[in-house]
Design a protein around this motif. Structure first.
Motif, PDB file in Angstrom:
ATOM      1  N   ALA A 106      -8.786  -2.820  -1.222  1.00 36.29           N
ATOM      2  CA  ALA A 106      -7.566  -3.634  -1.330  1.00 36.29           C
ATOM      3  C   ALA A 106      -6.676  -3.064  -2.444  1.00 36.29           C
ATOM      4  CB  ALA A 106      -7.916  -5.090  -1.608  1.00 36.29           C
ATOM      5  N   THR A 107      -7.294  -2.682  -3.554  1.00 38.70           N
ATOM      6  CA  THR A 107      -6.539  -2.053  -4.653  1.00 38.70           C
ATOM      7  C   THR A 107      -5.886  -0.758  -4.174  1.00 38.70           C
ATOM      8  OG1 THR A 107      -8.025  -2.986  -6.296  1.00 38.70           O
ATOM      9  CG2 THR A 107      -6.783  -1.027  -6.953  1.00 38.70           C
ATOM     10  N   LEU A 108      -6.692   0.084  -3.532  1.00 38.71           N
ATOM     11  CA  LEU A 108      -6.188   1.383  -3.063  1.00 38.71           C
ATOM     12  C   LEU A 108      -5.035   1.197  -2.065  1.00 38.71           C
ATOM     13  CD1 LEU A 108      -6.363   4.466  -2.752  1.00 38.71           C
ATOM     14  CD2 LEU A 108      -8.333   4.156  -1.236  1.00 38.71           C
ATOM     15  N   ARG A 109      -5.213   0.302  -1.120  1.00 39.47           N
ATOM     16  CA  ARG A 109      -4.141   0.061  -0.143  1.00 39.47           C
ATOM     17  C   ARG A 109      -2.889  -0.475  -0.827  1.00 39.47           C
ATOM     18  NH1 ARG A 109      -8.458  -1.464   3.646  1.00 39.47           N
ATOM     19  NH2 ARG A 109      -8.343  -0.009   5.393  1.00 39.47           N
ATOM     20  N   GLY A 110      -3.088  -1.341  -1.819  1.00 40.39           N
ATOM     21  CA  GLY A 110      -1.959  -1.954  -2.536  1.00 40.39           C
ATOM     22  C   GLY A 110      -1.105  -0.932  -3.269  1.00 40.39           C
ATOM     23  N   TRP A 111      -1.698   0.205  -3.637  1.00 39.56           N
ATOM     24  CA  TRP A 111      -0.936   1.234  -4.343  1.00 39.56           C
ATOM     25  C   TRP A 111       0.091   1.932  -3.451  1.00 39.56           C
ATOM     26  CZ3 TRP A 111      -5.934   3.567  -6.924  1.00 39.56           C
ATOM     27  CH2 TRP A 111      -6.261   2.823  -8.069  1.00 39.56           C
ATOM     28  N   LYS A 112      -0.101   1.888  -2.126  1.00 38.59           N
ATOM     29  CA  LYS A 112       0.801   2.576  -1.190  1.00 38.59           C
ATOM     30  C   LYS A 112       1.159   3.976  -1.710  1.00 38.59           C
ATOM     31  CE  LYS A 112       2.881  -1.815   0.281  1.00 38.59           C
ATOM     32  NZ  LYS A 112       1.821  -2.096   1.278  1.00 38.59           N
TER      33      LYS A 112
END
Lengths: 174, 174
Positions: A106-112
């Motif tokens: 979720a963190t990684l995806r949130g970074w876009k």
């Protein structure tokens, strides 16, 4: 194959379910079996991945993204799980890996992440400069290496039992 | 480790779910990637296991249990899946493996094998006399070898992308 973030996420998100399918409810003598002194059992592989979720991949990615003065990663403790998993069950570890991986993705995806960010560098304490793209590729390859190791360690418990078929099963002598 | 039928069933029944967790919905360029000419992709590994469900493990076990005059197994075609899987999808193969494995394990459980039966022999066309116990041990070890192979083939797609980390990932050069 060229690095692709979506494809890498597809691998990373599958790992907890793969370990659950392989190890959930498996007799403990199999989950705890290994290849000899200082080698990882399936149980140790799980603990090792959990330690990585806590201390390695996302913390290192944050160091790269921050591009601060100190960009050298903490060395990774490959044997932390011998201490951290003590007294815990396979079921507990499977749940923890699932939860931590979910949070980290979720963190990684949130970074876009953009191509520019994927090319940013951090400093590996032994390997020297590495990019964020290489770090994420390594995360996925490392997962798959431990899936392969877990399956191999389980297979090796059949080394004697297969009799003459051993000659046809290279995984038993790898 | 001594052969144990319950433990072996625990491994055999996990394989379809392990492949589903690893490969279900995975981008096709990963499911079809391999290690070079005449090597197995994840898709080929699935087809290979399906061919074994149809032609190898249970048919061979029946030959052993029958103890008839002709106890030599049919040779196993390691490349049958190149033909049989043509035009099929990963999702179809996952469903077929699940179904066939379920049927075969129901057959195996239904036999309620005794120690005496597990010690019965058949004739392997190349390896010579083998016991039913060795056949069942080989079935489980063979499954795990193909789980390990599938994970390794996927990992290898990251061989270049990991950059200097390749030195720490032996799975990439195995």
């Amino acid at each position: 194959m060229e690095f692709d973030l979506a494809r890498t996420l597809a691998i990373l998100e599958r790992t907890p379910a793969t370990f659950r399918a392989l190890l959930g409810g498996l007799p403990d003598e199999l989950a705890q079996a290994n290849e000899g002194l200082d080698t990882f059992s399936p149980f140790d592989n799980l603990g090792h991945l959990i330690h990585g979720e806590r201390t390695d991949w996302i913390p290192r990615a944050r160091i790269v993204l921050a591009q601060g003065a100190a960009r050298t990663f903490e060395p990774y403790d490959r044997f932390a799980q011998y201490r951290e998993s003590q007294g815990r069950s396979v079921a507990e570890l499977l749940g923890e890996l699932d939860r931590l991986r979910g949070e980290n993705l979720a963190t990684l995806r949130g970074w876009k992440l953009t191509e520019r960010e994927l090319a940013l560098e951090g400093m590996h304490p032994a390997l020297g400069p590495v990019t964020l793209r290489q770090l994420l590729a390594t995360w996925a390859a490392h997962d798959l290496g431990h899936v392969a190791q877990t399956a191999r360690v389980l297979a090796k418990q059949y080394r004697e039992a297969v009799g003459p078929w051993r000659a046809y099963l290279p995984v038993l002598d790898r």
